[in-house]
Write a protein that holds these residues in place. Sequence first.
Motif, PDB file in Angstrom:
ATOM      1  N   ALA A  96       0.846  -1.188   0.000  1.00 42.79           N
ATOM      2  CA  ALA A  96       0.000   0.000   0.000  1.00 42.79           C
ATOM      3  C   ALA A  96       0.884   1.241   0.000  1.00 42.79           C
ATOM      4  O   ALA A  96       1.753   1.380   0.867  1.00 42.79           O
ATOM      5  CB  ALA A  96      -0.906  -0.010   1.219  1.00 42.79           C
ATOM      6  N   ALA A  97       0.663   2.109  -0.970  1.00 41.72           N
ATOM      7  CA  ALA A  97       1.473   3.309  -1.118  1.00 41.72           C
ATOM      8  C   ALA A  97       0.686   4.549  -0.730  1.00 41.72           C
ATOM      9  O   ALA A  97      -0.522   4.628  -0.941  1.00 41.72           O
ATOM     10  CB  ALA A  97       1.953   3.440  -2.558  1.00 41.72           C
ATOM     11  N   SER A  98       1.388   5.520  -0.165  1.00 41.06           N
ATOM     12  CA  SER A  98       0.768   6.792   0.183  1.00 41.06           C
ATOM     13  C   SER A  98       1.795   7.906   0.012  1.00 41.06           C
ATOM     14  O   SER A  98       2.998   7.655  -0.019  1.00 41.06           O
ATOM     15  CB  SER A  98       0.230   6.772   1.617  1.00 41.06           C
ATOM     16  N   GLY A  99       1.304   9.141  -0.083  1.00 38.79           N
ATOM     17  CA  GLY A  99       2.203  10.274  -0.255  1.00 38.79           C
ATOM     18  C   GLY A  99       2.173  10.810  -1.678  1.00 38.79           C
ATOM     19  O   GLY A  99       1.142  10.758  -2.344  1.00 38.79           O
ATOM     20  N   ARG A 100       3.330  11.265  -2.159  1.00 38.41           N
ATOM     21  CA  ARG A 100       3.444  11.902  -3.476  1.00 38.41           C
ATOM     22  C   ARG A 100       3.507  10.842  -4.574  1.00 38.41           C
ATOM     23  O   ARG A 100       4.529  10.641  -5.231  1.00 38.41           O
ATOM     24  CB  ARG A 100       4.696  12.768  -3.520  1.00 38.41           C
ATOM     25  N   LEU A 101       2.405  10.208  -4.803  1.00 41.63           N
ATOM     26  CA  LEU A 101       2.370   9.087  -5.742  1.00 41.63           C
ATOM     27  C   LEU A 101       2.458   9.552  -7.189  1.00 41.63           C
ATOM     28  O   LEU A 101       2.789   8.757  -8.078  1.00 41.63           O
ATOM     29  CB  LEU A 101       1.109   8.266  -5.529  1.00 41.63           C
ATOM     30  N   ASP A 102       2.171  10.821  -7.446  1.00 40.07           N
ATOM     31  CA  ASP A 102       2.237  11.322  -8.820  1.00 40.07           C
ATOM     32  C   ASP A 102       3.660  11.331  -9.346  1.00 40.07           C
ATOM     33  O   ASP A 102       3.888  11.427 -10.557  1.00 40.07           O
ATOM     34  CB  ASP A 102       1.645  12.725  -8.892  1.00 40.07           C
ATOM     35  N   THR A 103       4.643  11.207  -8.454  1.00 44.79           N
ATOM     36  CA  THR A 103       6.035  11.216  -8.887  1.00 44.79           C
ATOM     37  C   THR A 103       6.558   9.815  -9.220  1.00 44.79           C
ATOM     38  O   THR A 103       7.652   9.669  -9.750  1.00 44.79           O
ATOM     39  CB  THR A 103       6.936  11.805  -7.791  1.00 44.79           C
ATOM     40  N   ILE A 104       5.792   8.791  -8.898  1.00 43.05           N
ATOM     41  CA  ILE A 104       6.244   7.401  -9.052  1.00 43.05           C
ATOM     42  C   ILE A 104       6.087   6.935 -10.500  1.00 43.05           C
ATOM     43  O   ILE A 104       4.997   7.060 -11.076  1.00 43.05           O
ATOM     44  CB  ILE A 104       5.474   6.466  -8.119  1.00 43.05           C
ATOM     45  N   ASP A 105       7.185   6.387 -11.082  1.00 41.53           N
ATOM     46  CA  ASP A 105       7.082   5.888 -12.440  1.00 41.53           C
ATOM     47  C   ASP A 105       7.273   4.368 -12.532  1.00 41.53           C
ATOM     48  O   ASP A 105       6.978   3.780 -13.571  1.00 41.53           O
ATOM     49  CB  ASP A 105       8.082   6.582 -13.366  1.00 41.53           C
ATOM     50  N   ILE A 106       7.759   3.731 -11.474  1.00 43.31           N
ATOM     51  CA  ILE A 106       7.903   2.287 -11.497  1.00 43.31           C
ATOM     52  C   ILE A 106       7.811   1.759 -10.071  1.00 43.31           C
ATOM     53  O   ILE A 106       8.295   2.406  -9.133  1.00 43.31           O
ATOM     54  CB  ILE A 106       9.223   1.847 -12.165  1.00 43.31           C
ATOM     55  N   MET A 107       7.199   0.593  -9.938  1.00 38.95           N
ATOM     56  CA  MET A 107       7.169  -0.089  -8.651  1.00 38.95           C
ATOM     57  C   MET A 107       7.653  -1.517  -8.859  1.00 38.95           C
ATOM     58  O   MET A 107       7.383  -2.125  -9.891  1.00 38.95           O
ATOM     59  CB  MET A 107       5.773  -0.063  -8.039  1.00 38.95           C
ATOM     60  N   VAL A 121      12.193  -9.134  -8.345  1.00 40.45           N
ATOM     61  CA  VAL A 121      11.318 -10.256  -8.675  1.00 40.45           C
ATOM     62  C   VAL A 121      10.359  -9.871  -9.795  1.00 40.45           C
ATOM     63  O   VAL A 121      10.164 -10.623 -10.749  1.00 40.45           O
ATOM     64  CB  VAL A 121      10.520 -10.698  -7.433  1.00 40.45           C
ATOM     65  N   ALA A 122       9.746  -8.689  -9.670  1.00 40.83           N
ATOM     66  CA  ALA A 122       8.769  -8.253 -10.659  1.00 40.83           C
ATOM     67  C   ALA A 122       8.676  -6.735 -10.631  1.00 40.83           C
ATOM     68  O   ALA A 122       8.884  -6.116  -9.582  1.00 40.83           O
ATOM     69  CB  ALA A 122       7.398  -8.865 -10.382  1.00 40.83           C
ATOM     70  N   SER A 123       8.365  -6.151 -11.798  1.00 45.49           N
ATOM     71  CA  SER A 123       8.253  -4.702 -11.917  1.00 45.49           C
ATOM     72  C   SER A 123       7.006  -4.342 -12.696  1.00 45.49           C
ATOM     73  O   SER A 123       6.593  -5.086 -13.601  1.00 45.49           O
ATOM     74  CB  SER A 123       9.462  -4.133 -12.665  1.00 45.49           C
ATOM     75  N   ILE A 124       6.435  -3.193 -12.368  1.00 43.84           N
ATOM     76  CA  ILE A 124       5.320  -2.652 -13.134  1.00 43.84           C
ATOM     77  C   ILE A 124       5.508  -1.140 -13.229  1.00 43.84           C
ATOM     78  O   ILE A 124       5.772  -0.477 -12.235  1.00 43.84           O
ATOM     79  CB  ILE A 124       3.965  -3.026 -12.498  1.00 43.84           C
ATOM     80  N   THR A 125       5.416  -0.619 -14.453  1.00 47.77           N
ATOM     81  CA  THR A 125       5.601   0.817 -14.650  1.00 47.77           C
ATOM     82  C   THR A 125       4.260   1.546 -14.591  1.00 47.77           C
ATOM     83  O   THR A 125       3.187   0.922 -14.618  1.00 47.77           O
ATOM     84  CB  THR A 125       6.257   1.100 -15.999  1.00 47.77           C
ATOM     85  N   SER A 126       4.343   2.860 -14.540  1.00 46.50           N
ATOM     86  CA  SER A 126       3.122   3.661 -14.529  1.00 46.50           C
ATOM     87  C   SER A 126       2.331   3.470 -15.822  1.00 46.50           C
ATOM     88  O   SER A 126       1.112   3.655 -15.833  1.00 46.50           O
ATOM     89  CB  SER A 126       3.468   5.130 -14.322  1.00 46.50           C
ATOM     90  N   GLY A 127       3.025   3.072 -16.887  1.00 42.88           N
ATOM     91  CA  GLY A 127       2.346   2.817 -18.152  1.00 42.88           C
ATOM     92  C   GLY A 127       1.818   1.410 -18.283  1.00 42.88           C
ATOM     93  O   GLY A 127       1.177   1.081 -19.287  1.00 42.88           O
ATOM     94  N   GLY A 128       2.085   0.571 -17.275  1.00 40.78           N
ATOM     95  CA  GLY A 128       1.542  -0.781 -17.283  1.00 40.78           C
ATOM     96  C   GLY A 128       2.477  -1.858 -17.792  1.00 40.78           C
ATOM     97  O   GLY A 128       2.093  -3.025 -17.881  1.00 40.78           O
ATOM     98  N   SER A 129       3.714  -1.512 -18.142  1.00 46.01           N
ATOM     99  CA  SER A 129       4.669  -2.519 -18.580  1.00 46.01           C
ATOM    100  C   SER A 129       5.104  -3.377 -17.401  1.00 46.01           C
ATOM    101  O   SER A 129       5.363  -2.853 -16.318  1.00 46.01           O
ATOM    102  CB  SER A 129       5.887  -1.854 -19.216  1.00 46.01           C
ATOM    103  N   ILE A 130       5.204  -4.668 -17.646  1.00 47.21           N
ATOM    104  CA  ILE A 130       5.506  -5.628 -16.578  1.00 47.21           C
ATOM    105  C   ILE A 130       6.693  -6.488 -16.971  1.00 47.21           C
ATOM    106  O   ILE A 130       6.819  -6.904 -18.130  1.00 47.21           O
ATOM    107  CB  ILE A 130       4.274  -6.517 -16.296  1.00 47.21           C
ATOM    108  N   ASN A 131       7.544  -6.751 -15.994  1.00 48.26           N
ATOM    109  CA  ASN A 131       8.671  -7.653 -16.190  1.00 48.26           C
ATOM    110  C   ASN A 131       8.831  -8.560 -14.969  1.00 48.26           C
ATOM    111  O   ASN A 131       8.502  -8.159 -13.841  1.00 48.26           O
ATOM    112  CB  ASN A 131       9.968  -6.869 -16.406  1.00 48.26           C
ATOM    113  N   TYR A 132       9.333  -9.765 -15.231  1.00 52.95           N
ATOM    114  CA  TYR A 132       9.560 -10.739 -14.162  1.00 52.95           C
ATOM    115  C   TYR A 132      10.981 -11.288 -14.243  1.00 52.95           C
ATOM    116  O   TYR A 132      11.557 -11.406 -15.326  1.00 52.95           O
ATOM    117  CB  TYR A 132       8.591 -11.915 -14.273  1.00 52.95           C
ATOM    118  N   ALA A 133      11.498 -11.678 -13.091  1.00 53.60           N
ATOM    119  CA  ALA A 133      12.735 -12.443 -13.069  1.00 53.60           C
ATOM    120  C   ALA A 133      12.448 -13.815 -13.668  1.00 53.60           C
ATOM    121  O   ALA A 133      11.347 -14.352 -13.513  1.00 53.60           O
ATOM    122  CB  ALA A 133      13.240 -12.585 -11.643  1.00 53.60           C
ATOM    123  N   ASP A 134      13.438 -14.386 -14.334  1.00 46.94           N
ATOM    124  CA  ASP A 134      13.248 -15.697 -14.956  1.00 46.94           C
ATOM    125  C   ASP A 134      12.825 -16.753 -13.937  1.00 46.94           C
ATOM    126  O   ASP A 134      12.061 -17.665 -14.257  1.00 46.94           O
ATOM    127  CB  ASP A 134      14.539 -16.139 -15.645  1.00 46.94           C
TER     128      ASP A 134
END
Length: 117
Positions: free
Chosen positions: A23-34, A48-61
């Motif tokens: 759960a994230a809080s604060g200045r979330l408008d500045t976040i571009d990747i989680m 392990v896994a990433s998701i960008t603000s644009g919805g791109s997703i990547n996983y570790a093999d």
Amino acid sequence: QVQLVESGGGSVQPGGSLRLSCAASGRLDTIDIMRWTRQAPGKEREVVASITSGGSINYADSVKGRFTISRENAKNTVYLEMNSLKPEDTAVYYCYARGGLGRYNYWGQGTQVTVSS
């Protein structure tokens, strides 16, 4: 400033499932990747896994086909659904957020996942 709070860790048998929440809080408008990262005893932290603000997703093999990262914008929450868990998935899992185009890095406190019979 951004605050991240993880939950959902625990102990499970091999083959089991868990869902982690961040759960994230604060200045979330500045976040571009989680990201979900993990660190096992004696090992370096890995992504392990990433998701960008644009919805791109990547996983570790090592987790492809078993883990799924997703987000629920209305709740400012990112999830990690973990299935077919293995003992080698045992680690402390951390939520990470990048802000300001890389100028800021935010971490949660971590949640323990233990996979053992």
